[in-house]
Design a protein around this motif. Sequence first.
Motif, PDB file in Angstrom:
ATOM      1  N   ARG A  48       6.033   5.132 -11.896  1.00 21.17           N
ATOM      2  CA  ARG A  48       6.116   4.963 -10.441  1.00 21.17           C
ATOM      3  C   ARG A  48       6.447   3.548 -10.005  1.00 21.17           C
ATOM      4  NH1 ARG A  48       3.329   9.062 -11.934  1.00 21.17           N
ATOM      5  NH2 ARG A  48       3.027  10.897 -10.592  1.00 21.17           N
ATOM      6  N   THR A  49       6.449   2.593 -10.933  1.00 18.27           N
ATOM      7  CA  THR A  49       6.596   1.204 -10.501  1.00 18.27           C
ATOM      8  C   THR A  49       7.731   0.432 -11.157  1.00 18.27           C
ATOM      9  OG1 THR A  49       5.007   0.404 -12.168  1.00 18.27           O
ATOM     10  CG2 THR A  49       4.120   1.059 -10.013  1.00 18.27           C
ATOM     11  N   ARG A  87      10.492  -1.523  -9.203  1.00 22.10           N
ATOM     12  CA  ARG A  87      10.043  -1.769  -7.833  1.00 22.10           C
ATOM     13  C   ARG A  87       9.638  -3.230  -7.675  1.00 22.10           C
ATOM     14  NH1 ARG A  87      11.422   2.786  -5.916  1.00 22.10           N
ATOM     15  NH2 ARG A  87      12.037   1.305  -4.303  1.00 22.10           N
ATOM     16  N   TRP A 138      -4.586   5.342  -7.082  1.00 22.85           N
ATOM     17  CA  TRP A 138      -3.169   5.291  -6.705  1.00 22.85           C
ATOM     18  C   TRP A 138      -2.963   5.852  -5.293  1.00 22.85           C
ATOM     19  CZ3 TRP A 138       1.147   3.040  -8.278  1.00 22.85           C
ATOM     20  CH2 TRP A 138       2.355   3.477  -7.719  1.00 22.85           C
ATOM     21  N   TYR A 139      -2.025   5.230  -4.551  1.00 23.73           N
ATOM     22  CA  TYR A 139      -1.664   5.693  -3.216  1.00 23.73           C
ATOM     23  C   TYR A 139      -0.159   5.911  -3.152  1.00 23.73           C
ATOM     24  CZ  TYR A 139      -6.154   3.633  -1.728  1.00 23.73           C
ATOM     25  OH  TYR A 139      -7.478   3.289  -1.593  1.00 23.73           O
ATOM     26  N   ASP A 140       0.252   7.093  -2.704  1.00 25.84           N
ATOM     27  CA  ASP A 140       1.670   7.288  -2.390  1.00 25.84           C
ATOM     28  C   ASP A 140       2.040   6.544  -1.115  1.00 25.84           C
ATOM     29  OD1 ASP A 140       2.215   8.872  -4.613  1.00 25.84           O
ATOM     30  OD2 ASP A 140       1.572  10.702  -3.583  1.00 25.84           O
ATOM     31  N   ALA A 141       1.053   6.313  -0.270  1.00 28.07           N
ATOM     32  CA  ALA A 141       1.237   5.476   0.928  1.00 28.07           C
ATOM     33  C   ALA A 141       0.041   4.534   0.984  1.00 28.07           C
ATOM     34  CB  ALA A 141       1.339   6.324   2.187  1.00 28.07           C
ATOM     35  N   LEU A 142       0.241   3.302   0.577  1.00 25.44           N
ATOM     36  CA  LEU A 142      -0.852   2.331   0.509  1.00 25.44           C
ATOM     37  C   LEU A 142      -1.358   2.005   1.914  1.00 25.44           C
ATOM     38  CD1 LEU A 142      -2.252   0.581  -1.716  1.00 25.44           C
ATOM     39  CD2 LEU A 142      -0.696  -1.261  -1.062  1.00 25.44           C
ATOM     40  N   GLY A 187       0.671  -3.676  -3.946  1.00 27.65           N
ATOM     41  CA  GLY A 187       1.601  -2.811  -3.243  1.00 27.65           C
ATOM     42  C   GLY A 187       3.033  -3.063  -3.660  1.00 27.65           C
ATOM     43  N   ASP A 217       8.291   0.385  -1.899  1.00 21.23           N
ATOM     44  CA  ASP A 217       8.479   1.735  -1.358  1.00 21.23           C
ATOM     45  C   ASP A 217       7.240   2.239  -0.631  1.00 21.23           C
ATOM     46  OD1 ASP A 217       6.856   2.000  -3.557  1.00 21.23           O
ATOM     47  OD2 ASP A 217       7.920   3.727  -4.412  1.00 21.23           O
ATOM     48  N   THR A 247       4.199   2.442  -1.870  1.00 26.37           N
ATOM     49  CA  THR A 247       3.161   2.914  -2.777  1.00 26.37           C
ATOM     50  C   THR A 247       2.313   1.732  -3.235  1.00 26.37           C
ATOM     51  OG1 THR A 247       4.535   2.652  -4.753  1.00 26.37           O
ATOM     52  CG2 THR A 247       4.666   4.772  -3.582  1.00 26.37           C
TER      53      THR A 247
END
Length: 296
Positions: free
Chosen positions: A17-18, A21, A85-89, A106, A109, A111
């Motif tokens: 996921r990172t 990024r 984990w957060y899809d939207a921090l 953070g 994107d 996350t």
Amino acid sequence: MPELPEVEALARFVRGRTVGRAVTRVEVAAISALKTFRPPPTALRDGTVLDVRRHGKWLDLTVATPADGELHLVWHLARAGWLRWYDALPERPARPGKSPIALRVGFDDGTGFDLTEAGTRKRLAVHVVTDPADVPPVGSLGVEPLSDEFTPERLGTLLAARNQQVKGLLRDQGTIAGIGNAYSDEILLVARTSPFAPTRSYDAARTATLHAAIRAVLTEAVETASGRPAAELKDAKRRGMRVHGRTGLPCPGWDGTPCGDTVHEVSFADSSLQYCPTCQTGGRPLADRRMSRLLR
């Protein structure tokens, strides 16, 4: 405490996921967790994530920064730490206080993740370094048990190096990296050996059996954990245990065939181990550590 399988699963989860990024936020909410001060955590901002790796029970977020080159955010979750984990921090900054949040990171994107720690005994450790080996416990780690370097011959050398209880050897991070209390219990059940067996009592055949058990238990656990969201890993670990944490319950047997016995426990000052007398000690219960005679 998360061990090799859960930490490997977290590394894979975060890596997927990172990587690629940009880091946009690094907020320290618990100064006690931060073990280094130069470079500062803020040096990671505007850097690009190159990789997320595991070293034993340690996680390593590698970031290429514009000012300081390659930096590593290295952390150990200890007994009560975790990664959320957060899809939207959350937009609100992480601030010192009564929250369990120790560190917030953070990405561009939206996350991100928090490193959290429950309880009052704060042992979560966060380092920002130019080389993960600069973190003393990482630099002194033993062989990775799922690596090609971990052969039956290598294990035999480690067993013979000094006489100690085999459970202690499996948990020694400077000898074999990543195995803790839970998976050592599981390995010793599958290997059909007492946790108190002296390491120098292992001949080639017993060493091969122990080596196979280490590889099988850890490989199965990594496969079970991989692909799961971070929030599910703790429960998945508990459900997968054969003897650890199952005192008084029926033993499922070292090979998956119930042996008819129940799981027993030996308690220590701040921990305990679980085992099956029928599968591991010739039917003889271990009363406690003082009464153990290094059962063979």
